[in-house]
Design an enzyme around this catalytic site. Structure first.
Site, mmCIF file in Angstrom:
data_model
loop_
_atom_site.group_PDB
_atom_site.id
_atom_site.type_symbol
_atom_site.label_atom_id
_atom_site.label_comp_id
_atom_site.label_asym_id
_atom_site.label_seq_id
_atom_site.Cartn_x
_atom_site.Cartn_y
_atom_site.Cartn_z
ATOM 1 C CG HIS A 18 -51.980 29.653 23.323
ATOM 2 N ND1 HIS A 18 -52.368 30.585 22.918
ATOM 3 C CD2 HIS A 18 -51.154 29.796 24.749
ATOM 4 C CE1 HIS A 18 -51.175 31.623 23.383
ATOM 5 N NE2 HIS A 18 -51.097 31.516 24.387
ATOM 6 C CD GLU A 19 -50.389 28.588 27.893
ATOM 7 O OE1 GLU A 19 -49.364 28.412 28.829
ATOM 8 O OE2 GLU A 19 -51.081 29.485 28.295
ATOM 9 C CG HIS A 36 -46.559 29.748 24.944
ATOM 10 N ND1 HIS A 36 -45.920 29.999 23.769
ATOM 11 C CD2 HIS A 36 -47.305 29.982 25.654
ATOM 12 C CE1 HIS A 36 -46.795 31.358 23.588
ATOM 13 N NE2 HIS A 36 -47.565 31.262 24.390
ATOM 14 C CG HIS A 56 -48.275 34.887 22.891
ATOM 15 N ND1 HIS A 56 -47.543 35.552 23.860
ATOM 16 C CD2 HIS A 56 -48.981 34.298 23.363
ATOM 17 C CE1 HIS A 56 -48.109 35.103 24.607
ATOM 18 N NE2 HIS A 56 -49.416 34.014 23.785
#
EC number: 3.4.24.-
Length: 592
Positions: free
Chosen positions: A222-223, A226, A232
């Site tokens: 997830h990070e 980014h 998101h």
């Protein structure tokens, strides 16, 4: 130390299966906060003050727009404890940054505030992932390093998450702990789970903070997403067509976390909204009390699909490949079932969950059990169930079914008997599940069913086909039984509702939605919700735009030394871009 990733058989097998938690820390590893590690900050103190200033104004503005309050009598210490428990599942929501884990640059924070002020009035042009300035060069390895704040085991898990991104995209990662200049990702443990969005536009290093509670493969993926440019999912400009934000249930200081992105800033490359994205908030994110929903899905059966942090969804991977890897394979294969040409292997298709084969023409075989397959339905009832039902199934078993009705028919599916699949009831989130994909595109994550009690829903397919997936990642249980049959494609829908207002005035930046309902007893085929791009005429006239000007730097030392800086200023000027990212201008219209 230099290291270029290659595909290790064991790592590939582990990463390709699912991004799950690994075992406890190795006993020989030193503590994560080892003495002597250089302490870092995600940004300078001066920049942090600027960002905090605009974030405070954003929250106040959101509170003014959505002043609803729910009064409850609850001990503040108990509320804090509830949030600490939540951090085990979604630790990235607990950070002090924008939306919990997004580290904004000062100019980004200012632009977000300006956008919120002028929402629906003036187009504020900004340079986020919609711009190439923040995209990495996919033709070169992305340099990464560790600053020494992670144990050897933690580093291995982080590299496994990078290896997963490597295996499913055209992106390559190269470790170089000695690099001291140029664009690179530096993994640190400085402030929870946090990252910038996209590449640093000035060619500098950027930190990805991963504290011990973040060392889970799904959270790391997830990070890293980014850092590669993902926002998101629930921040998409078109989110109101899929979910409803329950402003009255959001913590007073967190309402600014639910703002939507400007259509100009986000390039979704035609990939639809994804309830199953690893980038989606969970149902109760930032709630003022742990039993309140802050996000409700438009179709209620998707409620337990959102918020997972176990694995990248098929559309997460598809979007990353569309953004970075669309030119890798010179010719495209005739992939079926929503698949696309795999940029790692141009002679094969990358297939949605449940399908395999060179062109995604085959149903994925059962894993850990003999189950699944393609079933041709008739009007007589066919039953399917979890392995061994009514006995308990085992952890790790997987089954995939493709249910096919004859021409002129659709599939009707209904759960029967006892039902039990492991879930997080407090979070309204499936851990193990039965997933039903009944839309026209099997690339999209379906409705996930879990917890206890037989789901009462009678599900009908939009076409002649339906996919049913059984996935047991965490523990065994009773499982499920269901019946399916082909029913005539008979009966008409009620009339479509009027189109909603377009979310943007020009440039193909907006979208609109309409809905319809199927009367009880009718076997309606097709989708109940339709969305489309709208206002495709080119943008003209004046827009609020960012311009760089040379000026005096802020800060005492800069003033003392007479240092000059490049500063951003918002001015009204002729619109730079006639079309939103992903669209080009042809004969006065913006087309994809």
């Amino acid at each position: 130390m230099h290291k270029i990733f290659i595909i290790f058989g064991l790592l590939s097998l582990c990463a390709a299966h699912s991004l799950r938690d690994l075992s406890n820390k190795d006993e020989e590893d030193p503590p994560s906060s080892a003495p002597g590690v250089r302490k870092r900050r995600m940004m300078s103190e001066e920049d942090q003050k600027t960002v905090d200033y605009y974030m405070d104004k954003l929250n106040k503005l959101a509170d003014e727009k959505h002043p609803e309050e729910i009064e409850r009598h609850k001990n503040p210490e108990l509320v804090a404890w509830d949030r600490k428990r939540d951090s085990v599942l979604n630790p990235e929501e607990q950070g002090k940054f924008f939306q919990g884990d997004i580290v904004l640059y000062p100019e980004q924070a200012k632009a977000l505030y300006e956008q919120a002020l002028t929402e629906g009035k003036t187009r504020v042009k900004r340079k986020f992932i919609g711009s190439n300035l923040r995209r990495w060069d996919a033709s070169r390895p992305i340099i990464y390093a560790f600053d020494g704040s992670h144990t050897q085991r933690e580093q291995r898990i982080i590299e496994l998450a990078l290896e997963h991104w490597h295996n499913i995209t055209c992106l390559n990662f190269q470790r170089n702990d000695q690099a001291n200049s140029g664009n690179r990702i530096v993994f640190t443990d400085v402030d929870g789970c946090a990252s910038n969005v996209g590449r640093h536009p000035l060619g500098e290093e950027q930190l990805v903070s991963l504290a011990p509670e973040c060392i889970r493969l799904g959270v790391i993926a997830h990070e890293v997403a980014h850092a590669l440019g993902f926002w998101h999912e629930q921040s998409r400009p078109d989110r109101d067509q899929y979910v409803t934000v329950r402003w009255e249930n959001i913590d007073k200081d967190s309402k600014g976390q639910f703002l939507k992105e400007d259509p100009d800033d986000v390039d979704n490359a035609g990939v639809p909204y994804d309830y199953g994205s690893i980038m989606h908030y969970r149902s109760k994110a930032f709630s003022k009390f742990d039993d309140l929903y802050t996000i409700s899905t438009y179709v209620t059966d998707y409620q337990k699909t959102i918020g997972q942090r176990d694995q990248l969804s098929f559309n997460d991977i598809r979007l990353m490949n569309k953004i970075y890897c669309s030119a890798v394979c010179p010719s495209k294969l005739p992939c079926q079932r929503g698949g696309y040409t795999d940029p790692r292997r141009c002679d094969r298709c990358r297939c949605p969950d449940g399908f395999t084969g060179q062109y995604c023409e085959q149903v994925m075989p059962g894993y850990g059990a003999t189950c699944g397959g393609k079933i041709s339905l008739t009007r007589s009832t066919t039953r399917i169930s979890s392995p061994g039902y009514p006995r308990e199934f085992k952890e790790g078993q997987e089954c995939s079914w493709l249910l096919v009705a004859p021409p002129g028919h659709i599939v009707e599916f209904q759960f029967i008997g006892e039902f039990e699949m492991y879930c997080k009831i407090r979070h309204s989130l499936c851990m193990d599940y039965v997933e039903v994909r009944n839309s026209t595109d099997f690339a999209n994550t379906g409705m996930r069913y879990c917890c206890y009690g037989t789901p009462p829903t009678r599900i009908r397919s939009a076409t002649t086909d339906m996919v049913v997936l059984f996935r047991s990642f965490y523990r065994g249980g009773k499982g499920f039984e269901a019946r399916a049959r082909a029913v005539p494609e008979a009966g008409n829908w009620n009339s479509w509702s009027p189109w909603t207002a377009c979310s943007a005035t020009c440039g193909a930046c907006g979208s609109r939605m309409r809905t319809r309902t199927c009367p009880p007893g009718n076997a309606c085929s097709g989708e109940p919700v339709e969305t489309q791009i709208c206002n495709t005429q080119a943008c003209t006239g004046m827009c609020a735009q960012k311009r760089e000007e040379e000026g005096q730097c802020g800060g005492f030392l800069s003033l003392l030394r007479g240092v000059r800086c490049r500063q951003e200023k918002t001015v009204m000027a002729p619109c730079e871009n006639a079309c939103c990212p992903g669209f080009t201008l042809q004969r006065g219209r913006c087309v994809r």
